[in-house]
Write a protein that holds these residues in place. Structure first.
Motif, PDB file in Angstrom:
ATOM      1  N   ALA B 202       0.590  -1.119  -0.189  1.00  0.00           N
ATOM      2  CA  ALA B 202       0.224   0.109  -0.471  1.00  0.00           C
ATOM      3  C   ALA B 202       0.953   0.975  -0.113  1.00  0.00           C
ATOM      4  O   ALA B 202       0.151   2.566  -0.466  1.00  0.00           O
ATOM      5  N   THR B 203       1.905   1.188   0.328  1.00  0.00           N
ATOM      6  CA  THR B 203       3.206   1.843  -0.080  1.00  0.00           C
ATOM      7  C   THR B 203       2.783   2.669  -1.009  1.00  0.00           C
ATOM      8  O   THR B 203       3.562   2.276  -1.787  1.00  0.00           O
ATOM      9  N   PHE B 204       3.460   4.431  -0.869  1.00  0.00           N
ATOM     10  CA  PHE B 204       3.729   4.769  -2.004  1.00  0.00           C
ATOM     11  C   PHE B 204       4.426   6.159  -1.391  1.00  0.00           C
ATOM     12  O   PHE B 204       4.383   6.903  -0.682  1.00  0.00           O
ATOM     13  N   ASN B 205       5.312   7.254  -2.833  1.00  0.00           N
ATOM     14  CA  ASN B 205       6.053   8.177  -1.825  1.00  0.00           C
ATOM     15  C   ASN B 205       6.929   8.152  -1.017  1.00  0.00           C
ATOM     16  O   ASN B 205       7.712   8.981  -0.115  1.00  0.00           O
ATOM     17  N   GLY B 206       7.617   6.736  -0.786  1.00  0.00           N
ATOM     18  CA  GLY B 206       8.216   7.123   0.345  1.00  0.00           C
ATOM     19  C   GLY B 206       7.924   6.746   1.645  1.00  0.00           C
ATOM     20  O   GLY B 206       8.351   6.525   2.803  1.00  0.00           O
ATOM     21  N   LEU B 207       6.139   6.277   1.795  1.00  0.00           N
ATOM     22  CA  LEU B 207       6.079   6.606   3.052  1.00  0.00           C
ATOM     23  C   LEU B 207       6.402   5.365   3.873  1.00  0.00           C
ATOM     24  O   LEU B 207       6.466   4.029   3.068  1.00  0.00           O
ATOM     25  N   GLN B 208       6.727   5.611   5.298  1.00  0.00           N
ATOM     26  CA  GLN B 208       6.665   4.321   5.879  1.00  0.00           C
ATOM     27  C   GLN B 208       6.252   3.845   7.006  1.00  0.00           C
ATOM     28  O   GLN B 208       5.382   4.784   7.107  1.00  0.00           O
ATOM     29  N   TRP B 209       6.075   2.396   8.127  1.00  0.00           N
ATOM     30  CA  TRP B 209       5.013   2.326   8.802  1.00  0.00           C
ATOM     31  C   TRP B 209       6.066   1.584   9.171  1.00  0.00           C
ATOM     32  O   TRP B 209       6.966   0.862  10.055  1.00  0.00           O
ATOM     33  N   GLY B 210       5.296   1.235  11.103  1.00  0.00           N
ATOM     34  CA  GLY B 210       6.140   0.218  12.447  1.00  0.00           C
ATOM     35  C   GLY B 210       4.542  -0.360  12.607  1.00  0.00           C
ATOM     36  O   GLY B 210       3.374   0.563  13.004  1.00  0.00           O
ATOM     37  N   THR B 211       4.880  -1.112  13.130  1.00  0.00           N
ATOM     38  CA  THR B 211       3.637  -2.206  13.746  1.00  0.00           C
ATOM     39  C   THR B 211       3.618  -1.757  15.403  1.00  0.00           C
ATOM     40  O   THR B 211       5.158  -2.154  15.517  1.00  0.00           O
ATOM     41  N   ARG B 212       2.779  -2.189  16.782  1.00  0.00           N
ATOM     42  CA  ARG B 212       3.156  -2.598  17.849  1.00  0.00           C
ATOM     43  C   ARG B 212       2.383  -3.347  18.015  1.00  0.00           C
ATOM     44  O   ARG B 212       0.978  -2.747  18.614  1.00  0.00           O
ATOM     45  N   PHE B 213       2.480  -5.081  19.067  1.00  0.00           N
ATOM     46  CA  PHE B 213       1.266  -5.511  19.682  1.00  0.00           C
ATOM     47  C   PHE B 213       0.994  -5.546  20.335  1.00  0.00           C
ATOM     48  O   PHE B 213       2.156  -4.963  21.070  1.00  0.00           O
ATOM     49  N   GLN B 214      -0.512  -5.262  20.415  1.00  0.00           N
ATOM     50  CA  GLN B 214      -1.117  -4.955  22.004  1.00  0.00           C
ATOM     51  C   GLN B 214      -1.794  -5.426  22.690  1.00  0.00           C
ATOM     52  O   GLN B 214      -2.959  -5.269  22.108  1.00  0.00           O
ATOM     53  N   ASP B 215      -2.033  -6.167  22.525  1.00  0.00           N
ATOM     54  CA  ASP B 215      -3.128  -7.466  23.650  1.00  0.00           C
ATOM     55  C   ASP B 215      -4.068  -8.208  22.126  1.00  0.00           C
ATOM     56  O   ASP B 215      -3.772  -8.902  22.053  1.00  0.00           O
ATOM     57  N   LEU B 216      -5.295  -7.443  22.128  1.00  0.00           N
ATOM     58  CA  LEU B 216      -6.329  -6.922  21.213  1.00  0.00           C
ATOM     59  C   LEU B 216      -6.765  -6.526  19.801  1.00  0.00           C
ATOM     60  O   LEU B 216      -7.233  -6.427  19.222  1.00  0.00           O
ATOM     61  N   LYS B 217      -5.087  -5.929  20.079  1.00  0.00           N
ATOM     62  CA  LYS B 217      -4.888  -4.839  18.251  1.00  0.00           C
ATOM     63  C   LYS B 217      -4.202  -4.808  18.311  1.00  0.00           C
ATOM     64  O   LYS B 217      -2.443  -4.792  19.091  1.00  0.00           O
ATOM     65  N   ILE B 218      -3.517  -4.711  17.193  1.00  0.00           N
ATOM     66  CA  ILE B 218      -1.895  -4.099  16.611  1.00  0.00           C
ATOM     67  C   ILE B 218      -2.136  -2.629  16.683  1.00  0.00           C
ATOM     68  O   ILE B 218      -3.398  -1.678  15.511  1.00  0.00           O
ATOM     69  N   SER B 219      -0.825  -1.704  16.658  1.00  0.00           N
ATOM     70  CA  SER B 219      -1.086   0.025  16.218  1.00  0.00           C
ATOM     71  C   SER B 219      -0.621   0.017  15.086  1.00  0.00           C
ATOM     72  O   SER B 219       0.590  -0.552  15.530  1.00  0.00           O
ATOM     73  N   LEU B 220      -0.900   0.218  14.587  1.00  0.00           N
ATOM     74  CA  LEU B 220       0.019   1.207  12.920  1.00  0.00           C
ATOM     75  C   LEU B 220       0.700   2.117  13.433  1.00  0.00           C
ATOM     76  O   LEU B 220      -0.435   3.069  12.765  1.00  0.00           O
ATOM     77  N   TYR B 221       1.730   2.828  12.784  1.00  0.00           N
ATOM     78  CA  TYR B 221       1.846   4.296  12.787  1.00  0.00           C
ATOM     79  C   TYR B 221       2.428   4.328  11.045  1.00  0.00           C
ATOM     80  O   TYR B 221       2.976   3.676  11.188  1.00  0.00           O
ATOM     81  N   LEU B 222       1.984   5.615  10.404  1.00  0.00           N
ATOM     82  CA  LEU B 222       2.426   5.266   9.489  1.00  0.00           C
ATOM     83  C   LEU B 222       2.999   7.073   9.605  1.00  0.00           C
ATOM     84  O   LEU B 222       2.802   7.509   9.789  1.00  0.00           O
ATOM     85  N   VAL B 223       4.008   6.899   8.811  1.00  0.00           N
ATOM     86  CA  VAL B 223       5.112   7.739   9.308  1.00  0.00           C
ATOM     87  C   VAL B 223       5.477   8.245   7.625  1.00  0.00           C
ATOM     88  O   VAL B 223       5.678   7.960   6.527  1.00  0.00           O
ATOM     89  N   GLY B 224       6.175   9.768   7.672  1.00  0.00           N
ATOM     90  CA  GLY B 224       6.229  10.593   7.137  1.00  0.00           C
ATOM     91  C   GLY B 224       4.885  12.076   6.076  1.00  0.00           C
ATOM     92  O   GLY B 224       3.739  10.340   6.427  1.00  0.00           O
ATOM     93  N   GLY B 225       5.723  12.140   4.343  1.00  0.00           N
ATOM     94  CA  GLY B 225       4.559  12.192   3.470  1.00  0.00           C
ATOM     95  C   GLY B 225       4.073  13.270   4.362  1.00  0.00           C
ATOM     96  O   GLY B 225       3.890  13.889   5.347  1.00  0.00           O
ATOM     97  N   ASN B 226       2.451  13.853   3.853  1.00  0.00           N
ATOM     98  CA  ASN B 226       1.575  14.542   4.458  1.00  0.00           C
ATOM     99  C   ASN B 226       0.871  14.003   4.913  1.00  0.00           C
ATOM    100  O   ASN B 226       0.464  12.645   4.655  1.00  0.00           O
ATOM    101  N   GLU B 227      -0.489  14.589   5.925  1.00  0.00           N
ATOM    102  CA  GLU B 227      -1.679  13.901   6.316  1.00  0.00           C
ATOM    103  C   GLU B 227      -2.556  13.097   4.880  1.00  0.00           C
ATOM    104  O   GLU B 227      -3.515  11.950   5.583  1.00  0.00           O
ATOM    105  N   GLU B 228      -2.861  13.846   4.266  1.00  0.00           N
ATOM    106  CA  GLU B 228      -3.344  14.191   2.761  1.00  0.00           C
ATOM    107  C   GLU B 228      -3.058  12.143   2.656  1.00  0.00           C
ATOM    108  O   GLU B 228      -3.821  11.120   2.186  1.00  0.00           O
ATOM    109  N   GLU B 229      -1.281  11.794   2.190  1.00  0.00           N
ATOM    110  CA  GLU B 229      -0.769  10.546   1.521  1.00  0.00           C
ATOM    111  C   GLU B 229      -0.698   9.644   3.129  1.00  0.00           C
ATOM    112  O   GLU B 229      -1.623   8.478   2.570  1.00  0.00           O
ATOM    113  N   ARG B 230      -0.516  10.680   4.205  1.00  0.00           N
ATOM    114  CA  ARG B 230      -0.986   9.166   5.327  1.00  0.00           C
ATOM    115  C   ARG B 230      -2.783   8.430   5.058  1.00  0.00           C
ATOM    116  O   ARG B 230      -2.265   6.904   5.180  1.00  0.00           O
TER     117      ARG B 230
END
Lengths: 421, 421
Positions: B202-230
């Motif tokens: 799904a990534t484009f324009n160099g957007l990065q991501w990170g994930t963190r497992f937290q019990d009943l969900k996984i947090s996803l962080y989208l990093v870089g670009g502007n808000e619209e791109e994320r």
């Protein structure tokens, strides 16, 4: 030389790039701590040239260095040559390792895998039944000091059995446990720091201990001595913490109750207010729970207590939902509709809001009833570390008290003897 | 000076004693790696006097040192004084930190907490909205070099937001990402490895991501670009995973439902078989839950389904407990006795035993009914990784589907579009 201070040295670029999480530090640290070692640093480094420099720092300050990883057949697996350099010895073929690997992979050994049969001269190979990389252990001389250096492969399915079966007994001897053995106990509702303090009071003849926090219980490992001595220390602890808060073996709180029910071929149901289904969830964590568990009522609202359990409006008006009268009516209503052998009930103030002077947050009433004996109720004041903590503790208390009730113990007596919950 | 080489320095005796496992290394390392830093070592040390010596080694070899832990109010929390020593500056009170803490805890600040308002002179405080310990960042001069030193508190619920919201943007700038920012999402029921793979798609324009497992969900962080791109990347992910499995913000699955109920001023009750109280527990994890939650029936045994919910014997005989007919009768019985706006029900095969060809382990039926619209039921086949995994996933599915049902979505459509649960 006395060996006390240990360093863990975990090698893997996938760790320092955050691709995977380390799985070794906690396992190794808890076992070393239990034996009486002090882990002074745990270092994770990439598979590259910086290993030597960082390893040197560990060797300079610690008595024992345990390495994992970097033993594979690829060119960036540098552990064996770095250790050999540091010990100022050449790498030599370990014939037994070679023969064992040859027996498994035959002529394919010639190539990268041959490298895996080499260990620093003077070191002892540690066989690896689950992979191609043998471990090794030996001494790195450092001026007057002799550093014990142990290297094991990185994959947990290879490292874990090698560590527990071959390395741990050696480390136990090294620190003076001649007859290395240990007993495991499960403890409930006691804060870990308090448990540690009580172990200090209860120990004798040099018995050691270690604890491991595991969700709804703390595992306690008594180490050293003979079985009788460890059991005597457990008895001493038991009299300090109060009845049923320390039991032999690896037991979850719900099992205390479900084992008893299985043994007796009996069933239970539960009526929960503040714990809101958590006790029912715990009672069904094990497979086969339909043998002992009927079901329960989660009566969060007062209307639910009346509609589902027949709690009287007058009881709620006169005594409130967190009261002896209410939990007795809840348990009795549950027993009547379920026709189980036993029924338990819980109603309390989980917080963070809603407490009063008379019933502060953490006040919980527990009710029990049965076909087999008369009803009983008891109030427990839980130290509150937040809503979640009150609800978890209340669930554990309910499970323990239910077993006491089934065994015919006096609940008030039991609760009075609990010192640190 | 170019900053490339980073060291992570994690402080906590509970880590080196193996009481808890480190949670920071992977999160920090993956984020730093994505920005282009090279993590050269990650060091875990106890809360004691050896911190200084080991920190010195990090400062000697790395450009950036990130510390976590050792900022608490107790005497063994040494981070701030060690850093001040190393930077050769005194500790001074940070007035903004003091004022903010005073506003929260008032006169109780005098004592151990006052210490937490001190930072090394010349460093900048990093506000901590989730705890009493502010972080700080600044420069440690080391000959020609200027080492960037960043200290954050140890508890993940304090460290995570501080790192992602305040430290990461700074580190991005430092290495040359001009406009650095990120968005947080919560994802449900998608395995972490799969989520990573989908992000790659799904990534484009160099957007990065990170994930963190937290019990009943996984947090996803989208990093870089502007808000619209994320947000565009999130939309692409959403269409890959299926509806409601990815939502903006830091949201627990129960909140999806409870926020909706609060907004509408409505109530719910639940009838649970295989999840056995877990959904009721999740619905009451937040304080104030009596506003939306009435209670529920945990009907584990068939007799309980009949007695508490009015499920007909014929339904159980003809269709079994894990069936559309049964969950509909369960939900309808629950609604009738509770008089809530909504009722949900769950019945499934949690395993490990008891499955059949037609209904293997992981088969779960969900039922929904309401005063406001006609009943609905849907079957979901969960991939089984054991009893606990089936029960947890079934609870999350029930919470998500209940929100969909309240919003008027077609449940069958929703479930059909889920690709990887």
């Amino acid at each position: 030389m006395t060996y006390i201070s240990a360093a863990l040295f975990i090698i893997g670029t996938e760790l320092t790039r955050g691709v995977i999480a380390d799985k070794h530090c906690q396992v190794l640290a808890s076992q070393l701590t239990q034996l009486g070692y002090r882990v002074d640093r745990m270092v994770l480094v990439p598979d590259d040239g910086t290993i030597g420099e960082v390893l040197k720092e560990c060797v300079d300050t610690c008595d024992i260095v345990i390495l994992t990883g970097g033993l594979g057949p690829t060119s960036d697996d540098l552990t064996r040559s770095i250790v050999a350099q540091m010990a100022q010895v050449p790498l030599v073929r370990d014939q037994a390792t070679f023969d064992a690997l040859y027996a498994r992979i035959g002529e394919r050994i010639w190539g990268a895998n041959e490298q895996q049969t080499m260990i620093p001269q003077g070191f002892a190979a540690i066989p690896n039944p689950y992979g191609t990389a043998a471990g090794f252990m030996g001494i790195i001389p450092e001026g007057e000091r002799e550093i014990v250096c142990i290297a094991m492969p990185g994959p947990p399915r290879e490292m874990d059995p090698m560590f527990f079966d071959q390395v741990l007994p050696y480390l136990a001897q090294l620190i003076g446990h001649d007859d290395f053995s240990r007993s495991e106990y499960s403890t409930f509702l006691i804060p870990e720091a308090k448990l540690d303090e009580l172990c200090r009071q209860a120990t004798f003849n040099g018995l050691q201990w270690g604890t491991r926090f595991q969700d709804l219980k703390i595992s306690l490992y008594l180490v050293g001595g003979n079985e009788e001595e460890r059991s005597e220390m457990a008895n001493r602890l038991n009299s300090l913490v109060g009845p049923s808060l320390l039991v032999a073996g690896d037991i979850m709180p719900a099992q205390l109750l479900t084992d008893l029910l299985v043994e007796r071929g009996e069933t239970i149901s539960c009526a929960e207010s503040c714990t809101s289904g958590f006790i029912a969830k715990l009672l069904t964590d094990q497979k086969g729970s339909s043998a002992w568990f009927y079901g329960g009522a989660v009566t969060y609202a007062n209307e639910a207590k009346m509609a589902m359990l027949g709690v009287r409006d007058a009881t709620l008006q006169n005594h409130g939902a967190v009261s002896e009268a209410c939990v007795l009516e809840m348990a009795e209503g549950m027993l009547k509709s379920s026709n189980t052998d036993w029924a338990l009930s819980v109603s309390g103030i989980a917080g963070p809001d809603g407490g009063s002077n008379e019933k502060p947050v953490g006040t919980v009433w527990f009710g029990f009833t049965s076909k087999h004996r008369s009803s009983a109720a008891v109030r427990v004041q839980l130290t509150s570390y937040g809503r979640d903590s009150v609800r978890r503790k209340a669930s554990v208390v309910a499970l323990i008290l239910a077993s006491q009730y089934i065994k015919g113990a006096c609940l008030l007596d039991t609760v009075k003897k609990w010192q640190y919950i």
